[in-house]
Design an enzyme around this catalytic site. Structure first.
Site, PDB file in Angstrom:
ATOM      1  N   THR A  59       0.877  -1.175   0.000  1.00 15.79           N
ATOM      2  CA  THR A  59       0.000   0.000   0.000  1.00 15.79           C
ATOM      3  C   THR A  59       0.907   1.215   0.000  1.00 15.79           C
ATOM      4  O   THR A  59       1.610   1.487   0.969  1.00 15.79           O
ATOM      5  CB  THR A  59      -0.923   0.022   1.225  1.00 15.79           C
ATOM      6  OG1 THR A  59      -1.775  -1.129   1.178  1.00 15.79           O
ATOM      7  CG2 THR A  59      -1.784   1.275   1.224  1.00 15.79           C
ATOM      8  N   LYS A  92      -7.275   1.420  -2.889  1.00 15.09           N
ATOM      9  CA  LYS A  92      -6.881   0.981  -1.542  1.00 15.09           C
ATOM     10  C   LYS A  92      -7.099   2.095  -0.527  1.00 15.09           C
ATOM     11  O   LYS A  92      -7.446   1.840   0.627  1.00 15.09           O
ATOM     12  CB  LYS A  92      -5.416   0.530  -1.528  1.00 15.09           C
ATOM     13  CG  LYS A  92      -4.926   0.018  -0.173  1.00 15.09           C
ATOM     14  CD  LYS A  92      -5.722  -1.188   0.327  1.00 15.09           C
ATOM     15  CE  LYS A  92      -5.291  -1.618   1.728  1.00 15.09           C
ATOM     16  NZ  LYS A  92      -3.959  -2.240   1.766  1.00 15.09           N
ATOM     17  N   LYS A 117       0.405   4.949   8.413  1.00 10.57           N
ATOM     18  CA  LYS A 117       1.009   5.332   7.138  1.00 10.57           C
ATOM     19  C   LYS A 117      -0.051   5.456   6.055  1.00 10.57           C
ATOM     20  O   LYS A 117      -0.101   6.434   5.307  1.00 10.57           O
ATOM     21  CB  LYS A 117       2.070   4.294   6.751  1.00 10.57           C
ATOM     22  CG  LYS A 117       2.690   4.479   5.374  1.00 10.57           C
ATOM     23  CD  LYS A 117       2.052   3.555   4.319  1.00 10.57           C
ATOM     24  CE  LYS A 117       2.311   2.098   4.624  1.00 10.57           C
ATOM     25  NZ  LYS A 117       1.757   1.201   3.558  1.00 10.57           N
TER      26      LYS A 117
END
Length: 290
Positions: A100, A175, A243
């Site tokens: 990701t 995502k 993150k």
């Protein structure tokens, strides 16, 4: 070329990568692996994976290379360093980043690969350690559709819901949608359990009712039970979720979009990380109320 003749490289054999490589080995692919810590890859080596000492060595051996590392700066290093994939991959090799990461970096990899006669896809996943172990990951793919179709048999080894989303970067954008939905859902799951306890209910019985109703979600079915037994082992690290939320907020800012729910979730997870929970699973969010 028949898919079974492909040699596959896999960089990043962590919680999810380890299971994904296992599925490829079960499907009889020749797999070359690299991880910063060889100790974490010993089980895969025993199963038949070929060990490589550097990403360059993976690139020189594999026709298709999958990366599943921690952060965008790790992706940057694996692909763009002098010993990285873009400098040493075989001509016509396919590079698939399943980390990701940022849509911008996905686009950069795509264009750099194309300039070198390589093919690239961004294909982040959802489903955590459970999905990786069961081979039921959701995979969101960006890049050229013909390349996506070429590698679909590979994705099917560890994913059941594999969807082509569009041009390079589209997988990463999708995502972000996934992570935005999960972030506020985790708050709702935690508040529901805390409420149940405070109201004197049996939380396990409450889960039986609400998991099967309109409130049902992956988090409620798979992570809430872990919360109830104080199991905070990581299926997905809090530090990595922070993150991801940071990437989503940065992308939202670029398109002048406010996401107050995501901002609140990140604030809560930031506080948990400051309290030493960065290596816990995301279900440790319930500790915020405790």
């Amino acid at each position: 070329m028949k898919e079974k003749q492909l040699s596959i490289g896999f960089i990043g054999t962590g919680i999810m990568g380890k299971s994904m490589v296992s599925h490829l080995l079960k499907a009889k692919y020749k797999v070359y692996i690299y991880n910063r810590s060889k100790e974490k890859a010993l089980e895969l080596i025993e199963k038949g994976a070929g060990w490589c000492n550097t990403p360059r060595e993976v690139a020189e051996n594999a026709d298709l290379i999958i990366t599943m590392v921690g952060y965008p700066h790790d992706v940057e290093e694996v692909y763009f360093s002098s010993e990285g994939l873009l400098s040493h991959a075989k001509k016509n090799a396919i590079l698939i980043d399943m980390t990701t990461s940022t849509p911008t970096l996905a686009e950069k990899i795509y264009h750099s690969a194309k300039d070198k006669g390589l093919k690239a896809l961004d294909a982040p996943v959802s489903g955590g350690d459970i999905g990786a172990k069961n081979g039921t990951l959701t995979i969101m793919v960006g890049g050229d559709q013909e390349v996506f179709e070429e590698v679909t048999p590979i994705f099917s080894c560890f994913g059941h819901n594999v969807v082509y989303q569009g041009k390079a970067g589209a997988g990463q954008h999708t995502k972000m949608c996934n992570q935005i939905a999960i972030a506020t859902n985790m708050i709702g799951v935690s508040e529901a359990l805390v409420y149940a306890k405070k109201a004197g209910l049996n939380p396990e019985n409450v889960l039986k009712s609400i998991s099967a109703g309109a409130a049902g979600s992956f988090s409620l079915s798979n992570l809430a039970p872990r919360m109830l037994i104080n199991d905070y082992s990581p299926g997905f690290f809090i530090k990595h979720f922070i993150k991801d939320m940071g990437i989503a907020l940065a992308e939202a800012e670029k398109i002048n979009l406010q996401l107050p729910g995501l901002e609140l979730a990140k604030k809560i997870y930031d506080q948990l990380a400051e309290n030493g929970e960065e290596n816990s699973g995301t279900q440790a969010i319930i500790k915020y109320w405790e």
